[in-house]
Design a protein around this motif. Sequence first.
Motif, PDB file in Angstrom:
ATOM      1  N   UNK A   8       0.792  -1.228   0.000  1.00 34.05           N
ATOM      2  CA  UNK A   8       0.000   0.000   0.000  1.00 34.05           C
ATOM      3  C   UNK A   8       0.824   1.278   0.000  1.00 34.05           C
ATOM      4  N   UNK A   9       2.142   1.161   0.022  1.00 35.99           N
ATOM      5  CA  UNK A   9       2.993   2.351   0.027  1.00 35.99           C
ATOM      6  C   UNK A   9       2.854   3.099  -1.292  1.00 35.99           C
ATOM      7  N   UNK A  10       2.499   4.383  -1.203  1.00 38.55           N
ATOM      8  CA  UNK A  10       2.344   5.186  -2.413  1.00 38.55           C
ATOM      9  C   UNK A  10       3.267   6.398  -2.427  1.00 38.55           C
ATOM     10  N   UNK A  11       3.759   6.797  -1.258  1.00 37.27           N
ATOM     11  CA  UNK A  11       4.653   7.954  -1.243  1.00 37.27           C
ATOM     12  C   UNK A  11       5.560   7.913  -0.026  1.00 37.27           C
ATOM     13  N   UNK A  12       6.718   8.529  -0.198  1.00 34.49           N
ATOM     14  CA  UNK A  12       7.667   8.738   0.896  1.00 34.49           C
ATOM     15  C   UNK A  12       7.814  10.247   1.007  1.00 34.49           C
ATOM     16  N   UNK A  13       7.662  10.751   2.226  1.00 36.22           N
ATOM     17  CA  UNK A  13       7.595  12.197   2.439  1.00 36.22           C
ATOM     18  C   UNK A  13       8.745  12.637   3.341  1.00 36.22           C
ATOM     19  N   UNK A  36       3.731   6.709   3.453  1.00 38.60           N
ATOM     20  CA  UNK A  36       2.309   6.999   3.357  1.00 38.60           C
ATOM     21  C   UNK A  36       1.607   6.157   2.298  1.00 38.60           C
ATOM     22  N   UNK A  37       0.337   5.874   2.577  1.00 36.29           N
ATOM     23  CA  UNK A  37      -0.513   5.204   1.585  1.00 36.29           C
ATOM     24  C   UNK A  37      -1.258   6.239   0.742  1.00 36.29           C
TER      25      UNK A  37
END
Length: 62
Positions: A8-13, A36-37
């Motif tokens: 479910x990982x969609x972004x790294x912030x 983040x998902x």
Amino acid sequence: MDKDRWPGLKSIVRIESRTRDVKSGQIHKETRYYLSSLEADAQYINHSIRTHWSVENQLHCV
């Protein structure tokens, strides 16, 4: 990165913040990372993080 470990990982912030100490005038820098998902939408994610920390700060500042 092993994507199977983060379903479910969609972004790294990465958030960089600076605060100024009122008494000393010293500037403090901090970098925080989030997995983040949420889709990679900087404005939306920033708003979500700020909203979360606003709630956290209200709980701890008495």
